[in-house]
Enzyme design. Sequence first.
Site, PDB file in Angstrom:
ATOM      1  CD  GLU A 115       9.485  43.796  -2.361  1.00 44.23           C
ATOM      2  OE1 GLU A 115       9.869  44.018  -1.188  1.00 44.23           O
ATOM      3  OE2 GLU A 115       8.386  43.283  -2.621  1.00 44.23           O
ATOM      4  CD  GLU A 130       7.996  39.418  -3.233  1.00 47.64           C
ATOM      5  OE1 GLU A 130       7.253  39.982  -2.386  1.00 47.64           O
ATOM      6  OE2 GLU A 130       9.228  39.432  -3.164  1.00 47.64           O
TER       7      GLU A 130
END
Length: 326
Positions: free
Chosen positions: A151, A260
């Site tokens: 991320e 995710e």
Amino acid sequence: MRFELLATLALASSALAQTRKLKWFGINESGAEFGEATIPGKYGKEYIWYDFKTIDQFIGQGMNMFRLNFLMERLTPNSLTGSFDKDYLGNLTEQVNYITSKGAYAMIQPHNYGRFNHAIITDTAGFKTWWQNVAAKFKDNSLVVFDTNNEYHDMDQTLVFNLNQAAIDGVRAAGATSQYITPEGNSWTGAWTWVSSGNGASLVNLKDPQNKLVYQMHQYLDTDGSGTHAECVSATIFKERLQAATKWLKDNKKVGMIGEFAGGNNAQCISSLQDGLKYLGENSDVWYGALWWAAGPWWADYIFSMEPTSGKAWAVLPKIKSYFYA
């Protein structure tokens, strides 16, 4: 004990042998990245590694991919190009070897957000070296997957591109040629913002001589997409937030995965999870799979913990796992 072990192995083998609608069905193992304010920290105090017994339980449920969260600063404490901490590397290697010995995939995933010691990584040459050194340890294991970094966010888009390309170049320079690599995007690598954030326009130009890139995106179903609320926006929000990224993958002849995802254990979220996973399966030409966030021995009463069998989301697993199989 011997009978129980054989039964467990037989179940795991059966689960892995099922015909899959999606190539990867799995989970994030999280805990080795805990305590990031204390570096290097102490094993068992600031951070924890993962329980082989629970990994066996997940494999028995049909999972075949484990995204192993850890910190770069603990693996190479002094610098990007520094030597390994032998104990932390040993623990990571033990995890990888155990998972892949079961025929499942192990994703090596520095959970660093494009940072090292809390500063944005700008040394792309050093980042390439870091990845070359890490990949060299696993270059002969074809069930390893390399995730460039977790991320990236609030960073210059060109830098995010350059870091991803440096990671790819480092992995291949190490002689790791058979493994998949999952580049991640800026803006928390969200699927719902993949195009609007500029990730699509930028990262489409990444080059891999082995042509084994799988673009990794994350997607949560709450109002702000942060994954911090148990409530989901609607029963169709998962699918809706995947559509623009799906079109981008198809238009550009790329493949992706959801690294995710999660939703609360309530009727609306379950419906949304099932609807989104069904959509991924219907578009399995461009989507390789999805990994739940998260498991790990220290999650306690976290809303999305799928740690067997006490995790709040353990009850979600039987409601979604059939969507990964043909």
